[in-house]
Design an enzyme around this catalytic site. Structure first.
Site, PDB file in Angstrom:
ATOM      1  CG  ASP A   1     -13.860  13.246  15.050  1.00 51.18           C
ATOM      2  OD1 ASP A   1     -14.353  13.087  13.918  1.00 51.18           O
ATOM      3  OD2 ASP A   1     -12.994  14.099  15.302  1.00 51.18           O
ATOM      4  CD  GLU A   2     -17.724  15.720  11.514  1.00 54.66           C
ATOM      5  OE1 GLU A   2     -18.345  16.782  11.739  1.00 54.66           O
ATOM      6  OE2 GLU A   2     -16.895  15.586  10.598  1.00 54.66           O
TER       7      GLU A   2
ATOM      8  CG  ASP B   1     -16.367  18.020  15.382  1.00 54.33           C
ATOM      9  OD1 ASP B   1     -15.794  16.931  15.530  1.00 54.33           O
ATOM     10  OD2 ASP B   1     -16.046  18.845  14.509  1.00 54.33           O
TER      11      ASP B   1
END
Length: 434
Positions: free
Chosen positions: A121-122, A27
């Site tokens: 974003d993860e 993350d």
């Protein structure tokens, strides 16, 4: 769990035991804000808020310096600035975030082909088959963190565990810029002291139902008869919570996640009570949804709208189409039909259009004729123009200006990918970045 501002952070020491692990949850830390600092180093170490800065704008991301004042993603910008009046505000630059996200995902794929993006974003990584190339899961995680920092200038937090659920919990606890490894035989020890709210997938209402019965930690769940959980949450959720609290999670890393929906919504600077303006906005959103469907090779069977009124009452309506479509004109007609059928007085503060029940374009039987053939040709030309000159270079004449002399309607457009899921498409799940 930490409060999202780095307090309560836990990390593993070098050489921590990673026996029985193989799932990583990576993350990026405060991703939007971190990219803004990367592009403007003068912002480093300062309370920074990324989001709509006018009217009813909301927070898309906040630096950890701002989070320590209580600022959170999805918070109203006015409230955020009351909590942190010294914050610097920046409008989002979504194209830049997508470009950096692609760079990060490419690093993940260098390590293993088993990558499941959850959002911009993860991602989950299954590294069980990469040990001979790159070492143990803990070594792979450390190498990934170094590569992300060296190649992008950004930091990430990684949870390493035997299951997806525990890996995601571990990455959250290690933020920011941390690594937390949970060996398989230490899973229960890791879980027991955590709040029931830390369980991935349990919402506020389910948490409140448990807490009302004195069930506040995962240890409490472990000590609670299964029947009590079922009565509090229902049998399906009761079974799920019972399993997750014991570290049981059979879900594999899925590299072929199918998109569930594509949508856009807008919140107005001030409440709108003119149907003409609202219909124009719904048409504009429908065109954006159609363009996103076409760019990713999807068509939708169902169209839905969301209307939030000035008293915060929110209505949703959906309609199944005779034939799946990616044509903005057809999506707009369905959206307007549902809007016109609403029996509710104005004004309105938010409108949204969503395409659901997606399938690959051209996946059905060919019709004898195509009622949308002309519109497909027109919208194809618009797609070409957008690719050459940028989105908005060509638009409907009815969307230019407007009854209020060209007043800009949207106050904070959502990020591409903030409201649907799919690998490598830039259409991530509905979340603000961490």
């Amino acid at each position: 769990m930490g409060r999202g501002d780095g307090t309560g952070r836990l990390v593993s020491p070098d050489g921590a035991d990673d026996t029985g692990t193989g799932i990583l949850h990576v993350d990026m830390d405060a991703f939007y804000a971190a990219v803004e600092v990367l592009d403007d180093p003068s912002l480093k170490g300062k309370p920074l808020i990324v989001g709509g800065v006018e009217g009813r704008g909301v927070v898309s991301s906040a630096s950890y310096e701002a989070r320590r004042f209580g600022v959170r993603s999805a918070m109203n910008m006015a409230q955020a600035l009351r909590l942190c009046p010294t914050a610097i505000t920046v409008t989002p630059h979504f194209e830049r975030y997508l470009a950096v996200s692609a760079q990060v995902m490419s690093i993940f794929h260098d390590v293993t082909p088993l990558v499941e993006p959850l959002s911009i974003d993860e991602a989950f990584l299954d590294v069980r088959g990469a040990r001979r190339l790159w070492g143990s899961p803990g070594e792979i995680a450390r190498s990934l963190r170094r590569r992300v920092r060296e190649e992008t200038g950004l930091t990430c937090s990684i949870g390493v565990a035997a299951t997806k659920h525990v890996a995601k919990m571990a990455s959250t606890i290690s933020k920011p810029d941390g690594l937390l490894i949970v060996a398989a035989d230490r899973t229960e020890d890791f879980l027991r002291p955590r709040s029931v709210r830390a369980l991935w997938g349990i919402g506020p209402k389910s948490a409140e139902a448990l807490e009302a019965r004195g069930i506040r930690t995962i240890a409490d769940i472990l000590d609670t008869p299964r029947g009590v959980l079922d009565r509090a949450l229902g049998s399906a959720m009761g079974e799920r919570i019972w399993q997750l609290s014991r570290g049981m999670d059979a879900r594999e890393v899925d590299t072929e996640r199918v998109e569930k929906s594509v949508g856009h919504e807008e919140t107005f600077h001030s409440d709108i009570d003119e149907p003409t303006i609202l219909r124009s906005e719904l048409r504009r959103l429908a065109d954006r949804v159609g363009a996103r469907l076409r760019s990713n090779g999807w068509e939708a069977r169902t169209i839905a709208i969301k209307i939030r009124f000035s008293d915060f009452t929110t209505l949703t309506r959906s309609q199944t189409l005779p034939e799946p479509t990616a044509v903005g004109q057809r999506i707009g007609e369905a959206a307007l039909g549902m809007f016109d059928a609403l029996d509710r007085p104005l004004p309105v503060r938010l409108v949204g259009v969503r395409a659901e029940k997606l399938r690959p374009s051209g996946g059905g039987d060919l019709a004898l004729w195509d009622d949308d053939e002309e519109w497909r040709r027109v919208e194809g030309a618009l797609d070409d123009a957008a690719a050459r000159f940028g989105r908005g270079a060509v638009t409907r004449a009815t969307l230019i200006g407007g009854p209020r002399g060209g007043t800009a309607l949207p106050s904070h457009p959502r990020a591409p990918g903030s409201d649907s899921a799919g690998p490598g498409s830039g259409l991530g799940s509905a979340r603000h970045d961490g």
